[in-house]
Motif scaffolding. Structure first.
Motif, PDB file in Angstrom:
ATOM      1  N   MET A   1       0.807  -1.233   0.000  1.00 39.88           N
ATOM      2  CA  MET A   1       0.000   0.000   0.000  1.00 39.88           C
ATOM      3  C   MET A   1       0.834   1.274   0.000  1.00 39.88           C
ATOM      4  SD  MET A   1      -1.614   0.814   3.802  1.00 39.88           S
ATOM      5  CE  MET A   1      -2.730  -0.537   3.794  1.00 39.88           C
ATOM      6  N   ARG A   2       2.070   1.187   0.427  1.00 46.11           N
ATOM      7  CA  ARG A   2       2.896   2.390   0.481  1.00 46.11           C
ATOM      8  C   ARG A   2       3.140   2.910  -0.933  1.00 46.11           C
ATOM      9  NH1 ARG A   2       7.990   3.796  -0.485  1.00 46.11           N
ATOM     10  NH2 ARG A   2       8.879   5.514   0.666  1.00 46.11           N
ATOM     11  N   PRO A   3       2.949   4.194  -1.152  1.00 46.70           N
ATOM     12  CA  PRO A   3       3.204   4.752  -2.483  1.00 46.70           C
ATOM     13  C   PRO A   3       4.658   4.504  -2.895  1.00 46.70           C
ATOM     14  CG  PRO A   3       2.087   6.354  -1.092  1.00 46.70           C
ATOM     15  CD  PRO A   3       2.477   5.202  -0.200  1.00 46.70           C
ATOM     16  N   LYS A   4       4.814   4.070  -4.136  1.00 48.44           N
ATOM     17  CA  LYS A   4       6.133   3.765  -4.655  1.00 48.44           C
ATOM     18  C   LYS A   4       6.381   4.569  -5.930  1.00 48.44           C
ATOM     19  CE  LYS A   4       4.620  -0.544  -3.874  1.00 48.44           C
ATOM     20  NZ  LYS A   4       3.763  -0.107  -2.842  1.00 48.44           N
ATOM     21  N   GLY A   5       7.627   4.733  -6.231  1.00 52.69           N
ATOM     22  CA  GLY A   5       7.998   5.458  -7.445  1.00 52.69           C
ATOM     23  C   GLY A   5       7.685   4.652  -8.701  1.00 52.69           C
ATOM     24  N   GLU A   6       7.792   5.300  -9.815  1.00 55.57           N
ATOM     25  CA  GLU A   6       7.559   4.662 -11.117  1.00 55.57           C
ATOM     26  C   GLU A   6       8.445   3.426 -11.270  1.00 55.57           C
ATOM     27  OE1 GLU A   6       5.752   4.136 -14.700  1.00 55.57           O
ATOM     28  OE2 GLU A   6       5.307   5.807 -13.360  1.00 55.57           O
ATOM     29  N   GLY A   7       7.835   2.304 -11.612  1.00 59.35           N
ATOM     30  CA  GLY A   7       8.577   1.067 -11.836  1.00 59.35           C
ATOM     31  C   GLY A   7       8.986   0.332 -10.578  1.00 59.35           C
ATOM     32  N   GLU A   8       8.591   0.821  -9.420  1.00 55.21           N
ATOM     33  CA  GLU A   8       8.919   0.137  -8.167  1.00 55.21           C
ATOM     34  C   GLU A   8       7.787  -0.789  -7.770  1.00 55.21           C
ATOM     35  OE1 GLU A   8      10.026   2.470  -4.812  1.00 55.21           O
ATOM     36  OE2 GLU A   8      12.065   2.678  -5.512  1.00 55.21           O
ATOM     37  N   TRP A   9       8.170  -1.884  -7.148  1.00 60.95           N
ATOM     38  CA  TRP A   9       7.213  -2.877  -6.686  1.00 60.95           C
ATOM     39  C   TRP A   9       7.380  -3.060  -5.182  1.00 60.95           C
ATOM     40  CZ3 TRP A   9       3.789  -4.980 -10.155  1.00 60.95           C
ATOM     41  CH2 TRP A   9       4.058  -4.716 -11.504  1.00 60.95           C
ATOM     42  N   TRP A  10       6.471  -3.799  -4.573  1.00 58.80           N
ATOM     43  CA  TRP A  10       6.509  -4.020  -3.126  1.00 58.80           C
ATOM     44  C   TRP A  10       7.838  -4.623  -2.691  1.00 58.80           C
ATOM     45  CZ3 TRP A  10       7.226  -8.772  -0.916  1.00 58.80           C
ATOM     46  CH2 TRP A  10       7.053  -9.893  -1.737  1.00 58.80           C
ATOM     47  N   PHE A  11       8.415  -5.502  -3.506  1.00 58.61           N
ATOM     48  CA  PHE A  11       9.668  -6.157  -3.117  1.00 58.61           C
ATOM     49  C   PHE A  11      10.856  -5.205  -3.193  1.00 58.61           C
ATOM     50  CE2 PHE A  11       8.350  -7.595  -7.360  1.00 58.61           C
ATOM     51  CZ  PHE A  11       9.364  -7.070  -8.158  1.00 58.61           C
ATOM     52  N   ASN A  12      10.770  -4.161  -4.019  1.00 56.50           N
ATOM     53  CA  ASN A  12      11.807  -3.127  -4.016  1.00 56.50           C
ATOM     54  C   ASN A  12      11.761  -2.358  -2.698  1.00 56.50           C
ATOM     55  OD1 ASN A  12      10.705  -2.722  -7.275  1.00 56.50           O
ATOM     56  ND2 ASN A  12      12.746  -3.505  -6.852  1.00 56.50           N
ATOM     57  N   TYR A  13      10.555  -2.071  -2.256  1.00 56.07           N
ATOM     58  CA  TYR A  13      10.389  -1.398  -0.962  1.00 56.07           C
ATOM     59  C   TYR A  13      10.868  -2.314   0.163  1.00 56.07           C
ATOM     60  CZ  TYR A  13       8.084   0.968   2.957  1.00 56.07           C
ATOM     61  OH  TYR A  13       7.824   1.586   4.149  1.00 56.07           O
ATOM     62  N   LEU A  14      10.569  -3.611   0.064  1.00 55.22           N
ATOM     63  CA  LEU A  14      11.022  -4.571   1.070  1.00 55.22           C
ATOM     64  C   LEU A  14      12.546  -4.567   1.158  1.00 55.22           C
ATOM     65  CD1 LEU A  14      10.578  -6.786   3.156  1.00 55.22           C
ATOM     66  CD2 LEU A  14      10.348  -8.425   1.268  1.00 55.22           C
ATOM     67  N   ASP A  15      13.235  -4.482   0.039  1.00 53.55           N
ATOM     68  CA  ASP A  15      14.705  -4.400   0.058  1.00 53.55           C
ATOM     69  C   ASP A  15      15.167  -3.222   0.907  1.00 53.55           C
ATOM     70  OD1 ASP A  15      14.883  -6.578  -1.687  1.00 53.55           O
ATOM     71  OD2 ASP A  15      15.163  -5.319  -3.462  1.00 53.55           O
ATOM     72  N   LYS A  16      14.522  -2.070   0.722  1.00 56.50           N
ATOM     73  CA  LYS A  16      14.878  -0.867   1.469  1.00 56.50           C
ATOM     74  C   LYS A  16      14.572  -1.020   2.965  1.00 56.50           C
ATOM     75  CE  LYS A  16      14.143   2.062  -2.539  1.00 56.50           C
ATOM     76  NZ  LYS A  16      13.298   3.016  -3.205  1.00 56.50           N
ATOM     77  N   VAL A  17      13.425  -1.623   3.251  1.00 48.85           N
ATOM     78  CA  VAL A  17      13.021  -1.843   4.643  1.00 48.85           C
ATOM     79  C   VAL A  17      14.022  -2.770   5.327  1.00 48.85           C
ATOM     80  CG1 VAL A  17      11.245  -2.868   6.127  1.00 48.85           C
ATOM     81  CG2 VAL A  17      10.574  -1.384   4.231  1.00 48.85           C
ATOM     82  N   GLU A  18      14.361  -3.864   4.678  1.00 44.44           N
ATOM     83  CA  GLU A  18      15.307  -4.814   5.271  1.00 44.44           C
ATOM     84  C   GLU A  18      16.682  -4.177   5.469  1.00 44.44           C
ATOM     85  OE1 GLU A  18      15.096  -8.240   2.738  1.00 44.44           O
ATOM     86  OE2 GLU A  18      13.497  -9.140   3.966  1.00 44.44           O
ATOM     87  N   ALA A  19      17.116  -3.366   4.531  1.00 45.49           N
ATOM     88  CA  ALA A  19      18.407  -2.686   4.684  1.00 45.49           C
ATOM     89  C   ALA A  19      18.382  -1.766   5.901  1.00 45.49           C
ATOM     90  CB  ALA A  19      18.736  -1.899   3.416  1.00 45.49           C
ATOM     91  N   ALA A  20      17.276  -1.067   6.092  1.00 48.55           N
ATOM     92  CA  ALA A  20      17.132  -0.171   7.245  1.00 48.55           C
ATOM     93  C   ALA A  20      17.094  -0.969   8.547  1.00 48.55           C
ATOM     94  CB  ALA A  20      15.883   0.683   7.098  1.00 48.55           C
ATOM     95  N   ILE A  21      16.426  -2.099   8.536  1.00 45.60           N
ATOM     96  CA  ILE A  21      16.329  -2.958   9.726  1.00 45.60           C
ATOM     97  C   ILE A  21      17.724  -3.456  10.113  1.00 45.60           C
ATOM     98  CG2 ILE A  21      15.508  -5.188  10.586  1.00 45.60           C
ATOM     99  CD1 ILE A  21      12.920  -4.658   8.902  1.00 45.60           C
ATOM    100  N   GLU A  22      18.471  -3.928   9.117  1.00 46.67           N
ATOM    101  CA  GLU A  22      19.816  -4.432   9.407  1.00 46.67           C
ATOM    102  C   GLU A  22      20.751  -3.300   9.848  1.00 46.67           C
ATOM    103  OE1 GLU A  22      20.744  -8.595   7.403  1.00 46.67           O
ATOM    104  OE2 GLU A  22      20.926  -6.941   5.979  1.00 46.67           O
TER     105      GLU A  22
END
Length: 148
Positions: free
Chosen positions: A124-145
């Motif tokens: 549901m989070r707004p994403k940029g052009e061509g981004e998918w939920w799993f691209n956002y997940l990559d960013k979330v996981e990087a922030a978590i680590e």
């Protein structure tokens, strides 16, 4: 938090079916979490993902009103699952307060909610052009680590 690569892949595979709202495949994917250490690691990761994504969506720590609104949105979007708005709200309030889910929600319900809520928030989070939920997940996981 250090993310176990094996558990991460299992979580991603299961989130895929939750995002696609495919209950049969989702239930099959849940079977991969057969041992307690894998279940525990998956839940820790899902809780971290949900906490990060909800704060990101709300622009900081969500207020009680924002949690209630987010819960209603998740429940409405995820009618394929058994997640109700009150259950989602209980889940979010508990994880955002950094309290354990045990005793708050039935174990089976908590696991399903963890996947459904994380999948819904990621998609549901707004994403940029061509981004998918799993691209956002990559960013979330990087922030978590990075946060440790």
């Amino acid at each position: 938090m250090r993310i176990d690569e094996r558990v991460e892949q299992l979580v991603r595979d299961t989130l895929h079916w939750a995002v696609k709202r495919q209950p049969v495949e989702f239930d099959e994917a849940l079977r991969a979490f057969s041992d307690v250490p894998t279940q525990r690691s998956a839940m820790e990761l899902l809780v971290a993902i949900s906490a990060f994504a909800s704060a990101d969506i709300c622009g900081g720590e969500p207020s009680p009103a924002q949690i209630q609104e987010l819960s209603a949105e998740v429940a409405e979007a995820e009618t394929w699952s058994s997640a109700s708005a009150p259950e989602v709200e209980t889940f979010l309030k508990t994880i955002l307060a950094a309290r354990p889910l045990s005793g708050v929600l039935p174990a089976g319900s908590a696991v399903v909610l963890a996947f459904v809520v994380a999948a819904s928030l990621l998609s549901m989070r707004p994403k940029g052009e061509g981004e998918w939920w799993f691209n956002y997940l990559d960013k979330v996981e990087a922030a978590i680590e990075a946060a440790g």
